[in-house]
Scaffold this motif. Structure first.
Motif, PDB file in Angstrom:
ATOM      1  N   PHE A 169       6.535  98.525  42.079  1.00 43.48           N
ATOM      2  CA  PHE A 169       6.120  98.947  43.428  1.00 43.48           C
ATOM      3  C   PHE A 169       7.345  99.336  44.261  1.00 43.48           C
ATOM      4  CE2 PHE A 169       1.823  97.114  42.945  1.00 43.48           C
ATOM      5  CZ  PHE A 169       1.099  98.027  43.699  1.00 43.48           C
ATOM      6  N   ALA A 184       4.870  96.759  49.912  1.00 42.37           N
ATOM      7  CA  ALA A 184       3.756  96.632  50.849  1.00 42.37           C
ATOM      8  C   ALA A 184       3.533  97.946  51.608  1.00 42.37           C
ATOM      9  CB  ALA A 184       4.020  95.485  51.821  1.00 42.37           C
ATOM     10  N   ALA A 187       1.775 100.356  49.414  1.00 42.00           N
ATOM     11  CA  ALA A 187       0.360  99.961  49.322  1.00 42.00           C
ATOM     12  C   ALA A 187      -0.412 100.407  50.567  1.00 42.00           C
ATOM     13  CB  ALA A 187       0.263  98.448  49.137  1.00 42.00           C
ATOM     14  N   ASP A 191      -3.510 102.996  50.583  1.00 41.67           N
ATOM     15  CA  ASP A 191      -4.846 102.638  51.088  1.00 41.67           C
ATOM     16  C   ASP A 191      -5.355 103.662  52.111  1.00 41.67           C
ATOM     17  OD1 ASP A 191      -4.761 100.490  49.405  1.00 41.67           O
ATOM     18  OD2 ASP A 191      -4.266  99.010  50.948  1.00 41.67           O
ATOM     19  N   GLN A 246      -0.063 103.313  42.917  1.00 42.18           N
ATOM     20  CA  GLN A 246      -0.696 101.994  43.058  1.00 42.18           C
ATOM     21  C   GLN A 246      -1.784 101.812  41.996  1.00 42.18           C
ATOM     22  OE1 GLN A 246      -1.703  99.517  46.717  1.00 42.18           O
ATOM     23  NE2 GLN A 246      -3.541 100.766  46.589  1.00 42.18           N
ATOM     24  N   VAL A 275       2.990  90.269  44.937  1.00 42.55           N
ATOM     25  CA  VAL A 275       2.074  91.408  44.749  1.00 42.55           C
ATOM     26  C   VAL A 275       0.606  90.977  44.907  1.00 42.55           C
ATOM     27  CG1 VAL A 275       1.451  93.308  43.174  1.00 42.55           C
ATOM     28  CG2 VAL A 275       3.800  92.505  43.249  1.00 42.55           C
ATOM     29  N   ASN A 278      -1.562  92.346  47.590  1.00 40.43           N
ATOM     30  CA  ASN A 278      -2.076  93.723  47.518  1.00 40.43           C
ATOM     31  C   ASN A 278      -3.609  93.763  47.552  1.00 40.43           C
ATOM     32  OD1 ASN A 278      -3.060  96.168  45.818  1.00 40.43           O
ATOM     33  ND2 ASN A 278      -1.012  96.707  46.499  1.00 40.43           N
TER      34      ASN A 278
END
Ligand code: KG4
Ligand code: ZN
Length: 341
Positions: A169, A184, A187, A191, A246, A275, A278
Motif C-alpha cells: 500500500f 490510508a 485507500a 474509496d 487497492q 491494514v 482498511n
C-alpha cells in the motif's frame, strides 16, 4: 494482576497498564507516540532515528500512564515487553527500559512476540471471540495467516515471501504521489473512485504457497508510469488507479484467506495490524467468513495494550520460555506450519 506493557519494535513507542484477573481484564491507561512525522521526511523508517526517539519517549509515556491510572511502580505485578520481531536497536530500547524497572523494583518480565500481540489483540477487545480462529495479520512489516487454537498454539498457514501488504500500500501510494506512509490515503482515494476506467493488474501467487507482493509492485509501477501524465491532470483517473491497486492487494489477501477457511474448516476470522483499518478489506472479509472480529481501531496499529495482554496470558498459562535477556529481530510465533496455501 496489574501488567505494564511496553512496545518499541518499530516506529511507535507505546505503554499500557492492564488490570487482568481470570478471564476479565480492563485497560487502565495507554499511550502511543507515533514517530511517523519524523520518518516521513526520509520516505520510510530510519532505524537509528527510531531507536533514539524511543529512548526519549519511553520515560515520558511511562510517567504519563502511571499518573493516568494513579498507580506507582510498586503496585505493578508484571512487565511485558516486545523483544521481537522488529528493528534491533528499537527492541533494545524497550527491553532495556523494562529491565531497568525490573531490576530496580524486583518485578518479573515476560518477553513478548510483537506478532503474537497483534494475533491476540482481537481477543483483548472482543469478549465473544472464542478459539479456534484464523488470524490474518496485515501490517507495514508483516502479512500472515495463522491458525490460533489457543494462546501459544499457532500454526502457520501462509506468510509473505517478500513485501508486507502495508508496504505494498505504502509503496503504491508513493507512486501516486502520497507521502510515507500513504496506505490510508491511497485507500481513501480508492474509496472515492468513480470507477470509470477499469485498470487490470495481475492476480499474483495464486498457485505458489504464501503471499508475495513484489510482482504486483512491479506491475503497479508499470501501470502508474504508463498513466503518469494523465494522472497528474485527471483526479478521477488517479482515483481509479488507486481503486485498481487497492482491489489487487485485497484480492491477494482474500484469495489466501478463502483457501485457508476451506483448508481448515475454521470459519471465524480475525483481522489485525495497521491494514485491518482498511474499509474495503473489512467489508470483503465479512463476505467470506462466518464471524469476523477486529481489534478496536487504536489496537489495529502498534500498541502496548496487546503486549500487556500477551504477557498476562503467558504468565497465567506459564507459557513463556524465560530467555528474555535478548532481542529477536526475527521470531516466528508458530510451532508448526500447514503451508501449501
Ligand atoms: O501495524 P502498523 O501500525 O505498523 C506496523 O507494524 O507496520 O501498520 C502500519 C501499516 C502502514 O503500512 C499503513 O500504510 C497501513 O498499515 N495502513 C493502511 C490503512 N491504514 C493503515 N493500509 C491500507 N488501508 C488503510 N486504511
Ligand atoms: Zn505491528
Amino acid at each position: 494482576m496489574l501488567v505494564l506493557g511496553i512496545e518499541s519494535s518499530c516506529d511507535e513507542t507505546a505503554l499500557a497498564l492492564l488490570q487482568a484477573d481470570g478471564s476479565s481484564h480492563s485497560l487502565l491507561a495507554e499511550e502511543i507516540s507515533s514517530q511517523v512525522d519524523l520518518h516521513r521526511l526520509y520516505g520510510g523508517v530510519v532505524p537509528e532515528l527510531a531507536a533514539r526517539q524511543h529512548l526519549q519517549a519511553l520515560p515520558l509515556l511511562y510517567d504519563r500512564i502511571l499518573k493516568q491510572a494513579s498507580v506507582t511502580l510498586s503496585e505493578i505485578d508484571l512487565i511485558g515487553v516486545t523483544t521481537g520481531p522488529g528493528l534491533k536497536g528499537c527492541l533494545l530500547m524497550g527491553m532495556n527500559f523494562a529491565r531497568g524497572l525490573s531490576f530496580g523494583a524486583a518485578k518479573p518480565i515476560v518477553p513478548v512476540n510483537h506478532i503474537e500481540g497483534h494475533v491476540l489483540a482481537p481477543v483483548l477487545d472482543n469478549p465473544d471471540l472464542t478459539y479456534p480462529f484464523l488470524s490474518l495479520v496485515v501490517s507495514g512489516g508483516h502479512t500472515e495467516i495463522q491458525v490460533v487454537r489457543a494462546p501459544g498454539d499457532y500454526t502457520l498457514i501462509a506468510r509473505t515471501t517478500d513485501d508486507a501488504a502495508g508496504e505494498a500500500f505504502d509503496k503504491s501510494a508513493h507512486l501516486l504521489g502520497f507521502d510515507y506512509p500513504g496506505g490510508a490515503m491511497l485507500a481513501a482515494l480508492a474509496d472515492s473512485a468513480p470507477r470509470q476506467r477499469d485498470f487490470s493488474l495481475p492476480k499474483v501467487m495464486r498457485e505458489a504457497p504464501g503471499f508475495s507482493f513484489s510482482g504486483l509492485k512491479t506491475a503497479i509501477s508499470l501501470l502508474v508510469n504508463e498513466h503518469k501524465e494523465e494522472m497528474e491532470q485527471d483526479e478521477a483517473l488517479r482515483a481509479d488507479l488507486a481503486a485498481a491497486i487497492q482491489d489487487s492487494i485485497i484480492d491477494a489477501l482474500l484469495y489466501k484467506l478463502k483457501e485457508a477457511i476451506k483448508h481448515t474448516g475454521i470459519r471465524t476470522v480475525t483481522v489485525t495490524g495497521g491494514v485491518s483499518a482498511n474499509k474495503c478489506l473489512r467489508d470483503k472479509v465479512a463476505g467470506v467468513a462466518e464471524h469476523v472480529f477486529f481489534p478496536e481501531m487504536v489496537h489495529c496499529m502498534d500498541n502496548a495494550a496487546m503486549i500487556a495482554y500477551v504477557a498476562y496470558v503467558h504468565r497465567e498459562r506459564q507459557l513463556s520460555q524465560g530467555a528474555f535477556l535478548d532481542v529477536h529481530p526475527r521470531w516466528p510465533i508458530e510451532t508448526g506450519s500447514d503451508a501449501g496455501i
